[in-house]
Design an enzyme around this catalytic site. Structure first.
Site, short mmCIF file in Angstrom:
data_model
loop_
_atom_site.label_atom_id
_atom_site.label_comp_id
_atom_site.label_asym_id
_atom_site.label_seq_id
_atom_site.Cartn_x
_atom_site.Cartn_y
_atom_site.Cartn_z
N LYS A 1 1.08 -0.95 15.26
CA LYS A 1 2.49 -1.10 15.65
C LYS A 1 2.82 -2.38 16.41
CE LYS A 1 3.96 2.38 13.75
NZ LYS A 1 4.42 1.97 12.45
N HIS B 1 0.83 -1.21 0.00
CA HIS B 1 0.00 0.00 0.00
C HIS B 1 0.86 1.26 0.00
CE1 HIS B 1 -4.16 -1.58 1.41
NE2 HIS B 1 -3.64 -2.28 0.42
N TYR C 1 3.99 5.91 10.65
CA TYR C 1 3.14 4.80 10.19
C TYR C 1 3.96 3.76 9.43
CZ TYR C 1 -1.10 2.55 8.46
OH TYR C 1 -2.09 1.63 8.19
N PRO D 1 -4.27 -0.45 19.03
CA PRO D 1 -3.99 -0.87 17.66
C PRO D 1 -4.07 0.20 16.58
CG PRO D 1 -6.13 -1.69 18.37
CD PRO D 1 -5.51 -1.04 19.56
N TYR E 1 -9.03 5.36 7.73
CA TYR E 1 -9.15 5.64 9.17
C TYR E 1 -10.13 6.81 9.31
CZ TYR E 1 -4.88 2.90 10.11
OH TYR E 1 -3.94 1.89 10.23
P1 FAD Z 1 1.71 -13.07 21.01
O1 FAD Z 1 1.25 -13.01 19.61
O2 FAD Z 1 0.72 -12.79 22.09
O3 FAD Z 1 2.34 -14.51 21.23
C1 FAD Z 1 2.64 -15.01 22.51
C2 FAD Z 1 2.64 -16.52 22.44
O4 FAD Z 1 3.05 -17.05 23.68
C3 FAD Z 1 1.25 -17.08 22.17
O5 FAD Z 1 1.30 -17.98 21.08
C4 FAD Z 1 0.87 -17.76 23.47
O6 FAD Z 1 0.02 -18.89 23.25
C5 FAD Z 1 2.24 -18.14 24.01
N1 FAD Z 1 2.27 -18.31 25.47
C6 FAD Z 1 1.68 -17.52 26.41
N2 FAD Z 1 1.94 -18.00 27.64
C7 FAD Z 1 2.73 -19.09 27.48
C8 FAD Z 1 3.31 -20.03 28.38
N3 FAD Z 1 3.13 -19.91 29.71
N4 FAD Z 1 4.05 -21.04 27.89
C9 FAD Z 1 4.24 -21.17 26.55
N5 FAD Z 1 3.68 -20.32 25.64
C10 FAD Z 1 2.95 -19.30 26.11
N6 FAD Z 1 -1.66 -5.32 16.52
C11 FAD Z 1 -1.83 -4.56 15.46
O7 FAD Z 1 -0.85 -3.96 15.00
N7 FAD Z 1 -3.08 -4.48 14.86
C12 FAD Z 1 -4.16 -5.21 15.33
O8 FAD Z 1 -5.25 -5.15 14.78
C13 FAD Z 1 -4.00 -6.01 16.45
N8 FAD Z 1 -5.03 -6.73 16.97
C14 FAD Z 1 -4.82 -7.47 18.09
C15 FAD Z 1 -5.88 -8.20 18.68
C16 FAD Z 1 -5.69 -8.91 19.86
C17 FAD Z 1 -6.84 -9.69 20.48
C18 FAD Z 1 -4.41 -8.92 20.48
C19 FAD Z 1 -4.18 -9.69 21.79
C20 FAD Z 1 -3.36 -8.22 19.88
C21 FAD Z 1 -3.56 -7.49 18.70
N9 FAD Z 1 -2.51 -6.78 18.10
C22 FAD Z 1 -2.71 -6.03 17.02
C23 FAD Z 1 -1.18 -6.80 18.60
C24 FAD Z 1 -0.32 -7.84 17.90
O9 FAD Z 1 -1.10 -8.91 17.45
C25 FAD Z 1 0.72 -8.27 18.89
O10 FAD Z 1 1.52 -7.14 19.16
C26 FAD Z 1 1.57 -9.45 18.44
O11 FAD Z 1 0.82 -10.62 18.42
C27 FAD Z 1 2.77 -9.61 19.38
O12 FAD Z 1 3.42 -10.82 19.13
P2 FAD Z 1 4.10 -11.61 20.31
O13 FAD Z 1 4.74 -12.79 19.65
O14 FAD Z 1 4.90 -10.69 21.13
O15 FAD Z 1 2.92 -12.07 21.26
C1 DHB Z 2 -5.38 -3.44 10.85
C2 DHB Z 2 -5.28 -3.28 12.21
C3 DHB Z 2 -4.85 -2.07 12.70
O1 DHB Z 2 -4.74 -1.90 14.01
C4 DHB Z 2 -4.53 -1.02 11.85
O2 DHB Z 2 -4.15 0.16 12.37
C5 DHB Z 2 -4.63 -1.20 10.50
C6 DHB Z 2 -5.05 -2.43 10.00
C7 DHB Z 2 -5.84 -4.74 10.32
O3 DHB Z 2 -6.10 -5.65 11.13
O4 DHB Z 2 -5.96 -4.88 9.10
#
Ligand code: FAD
Ligand code: DHB
Length: 396
Positions: free
Chosen positions: A299, A72, A387, A295, A201
């Site tokens: 980021k 994009h 962004y 969100p 947005y």
């Molecule tokens: P996570 O993806 O949370 O991964 C952590 C992993 O550790 C998981 O697989 C979990 O099962 C595992 N785990 C936890 N505890 C244990 C344990 N005790 N033992 C072994 N494994 C364990 N970001 C955006 O930019 N846009 C979005 O739209 C957006 N939507 C989101 C919606 C939700 C519901 C959530 C929770 C987050 C969202 N985020 C979004 C943020 C983004 O998805 C996260 O920043 C990203 O997933 C971070 O990755 P991570 O690997 O640090 O953590």
């Molecule tokens: C999406 C999520 C976000 O938080 C954002 O700022 C833009 C796009 C998405 O899930 O597509």
């Protein structure tokens, strides 16, 4: 069992760290509590910064991303019934973003790790990390009903906001900074072509709305809703009507989203949160285990990626030369980028959402800020630079 780096959590942070270490010749084991299909289906982020796509390609995880990712060049801001496009490359010296869902990043990294990588155990729930202050941390976990132990040179908590790794840092040795918001997002996936070829947005008196996408046939849409909202109170038609109302354009009164079957619906609370430092002895924290952003700035996933890039380089240097210099710098290096993203995410959130306790003065300030972004190349460039994200350099 012993490994060089024990990685707790197989989300984007843990999986990418394992991949980067494998390519650098450093052994690791990933312990993930959930099963593979759960981890691959968890609907979350969708926007990858340029630095994130560069890292995924360099890690060998770029093939499907390059075929299926949607590059994009712009985003649209809608407010006061008008649309304003921000052209990202011209505002940033050529930087863009890519729409490629977190589910797909995770699938690609898991497939790579299982065919060509170190051990990745699903259904392995970590209970404790002990001895982070000594020379050989001990990880205790349960897998297939059996209590197991893994020792390591370094442990990394990539286990998200609800993980257990952080608890291994004594409370006196960490500080949390937090902000909550008086609204949440209702997110849906719909089998409907995106209404526009770029993200929209929207700020409106009725609340924030975001029109995103997953593929040319699947839309991802979000609505600001009050905290505590039950998705059952939002039947599909109510969601579509509200999206149409919040995204409405004065000059095109017939403008409507393209509707289709809603296949997923959930409510996401919103939080800004950082724990400092991101290291305690031989335990490191990365991704959501160390920080959460609301969100609207897209980021969260990108910060998880930048943390583990910094950490993988630091571990590689230690492994090849014995130098801990980059490991010592890890927390400070990451926190600088983290706080920049925290600020941007807070800015996007508070500028675009409608606070239930706002005064008419607050609303005027929001509109003045949005008007500034729409009319000043300097203000637009600042938003676009944040962004698309800063480049990832050796110092973060
Ligand atoms: P996570 O993806 O949370 O991964 C952590 C992993 O550790 C998981 O697989 C979990 O099962 C595992 N785990 C936890 N505890 C244990 C344990 N005790 N033992 C072994 N494994 C364990 N970001 C955006 O930019 N846009 C979005 O739209 C957006 N939507 C989101 C919606 C939700 C519901 C959530 C929770 C987050 C969202 N985020 C979004 C943020 C983004 O998805 C996260 O920043 C990203 O997933 C971070 O990755 P991570 O690997 O640090 O953590
Ligand atoms: C999406 C999520 C976000 O938080 C954002 O700022 C833009 C796009 C998405 O899930 O597509």
């Amino acid at each position: 069992m012993h490994t060089t780096v024990a990685i707790i959590g197989g989300g984007p942070a843990g999986l990418l760290l394992a991949r980067l270490l494998y390519r650098a010749g450093v052994d690791s084991v990933v312990l993930e509590s959930r099963d593979r299909s759960y981890v691959e289906r968890r609907q979350r982020a969708g926007i990858l910064e340029q630095a994130t796509t560069d890292v995924l390609r360099a890690a060998g995880a770029g093939d499907r991303l390059d075929r299926e990712g949607l590059v994009h060049d712009g985003i649209e801001l809608r407010f006061a019934g008008r649309a304003h496009r921000l052209d990202l490359p011209s505002l940033t010296g050529g930087r863009r973003v890519t729409v490629y869902a977190q589910t797909e990043v995770v699938k690609d990294l898991i497939a790579l790790q299982l065919t060509d990588g170190g051990p990745l155990f699903f259904g392995a729930e970590v209970h404790s990390v002990e001895g982070a202050e000594g020379t050989r941390p001990v990880i205790r976990y349960t897998r297939e009903g059996q209590e197991q132990t893994l020792t390591c040179d370094y442990a990394v908590g990539c286990d998200g906001f609800h993980g257990i790794a952080r608890a291994a840092v004594p409370e006196a040795a960490r500080t949390a900074y937090e902000r909550t918001y008086p609204y949440s997002w209702l997110g849906i996936l719909a089998e409907a072509p995106p209404v526009h070829d770029e993200l929209i947005y929207a700020h409106s008196a009725r609340g924030f709305a975001l029109a995103s996408m997953r593929t040319p046939a699947v839309s991802r849409l979000y609505l600001q809703v009050p905290n505590g909202t039950d998705p059952a109170d939002w039947p599909d038609e109510r969601i579509w009507d509200e999206l149409d109302a919040r995204l409405a354009l004065e000059a095109q009164p017939d403008w409507r989203l393209r509707r289709g079957p809603v296949t997923q619906k959930s409510v996401l609370p919103m939080r800004s949160w950082v724990t400092e430092p991101m290291r305690h002895g031989r335990l490191f924290l990365a991704g959501d285990a160390a920080h959460i952003v609301p969100p609207a700035g897209a980021k969260g996933l990108n910060l998880a990626v930048s943390d583990v890039v910094v950490l993988a380089r630091a571990l590689e240097l230690w492994h090849t030369t014995g130098s801990e210099a980059l490991l010592e710098a890890y927390s400070d290096t990451c926190l600088r980028r983290v706080w920049r993203a925290e600020h941007f995410s807070w800015f996007m959130t508070t500028t675009l959402h409608t606070d239930p306790d706002r005064s008419p003065f607050d609303t005027r300030l929001q509109l003045a800020q949005l008007d500034r972004i729409a009319s000043s190349p300097h203000a637009a460039a600042e938003l676009a630079a944040n962004y698309t994200g800063p480049p990832l350099t050796a110092t973060g």
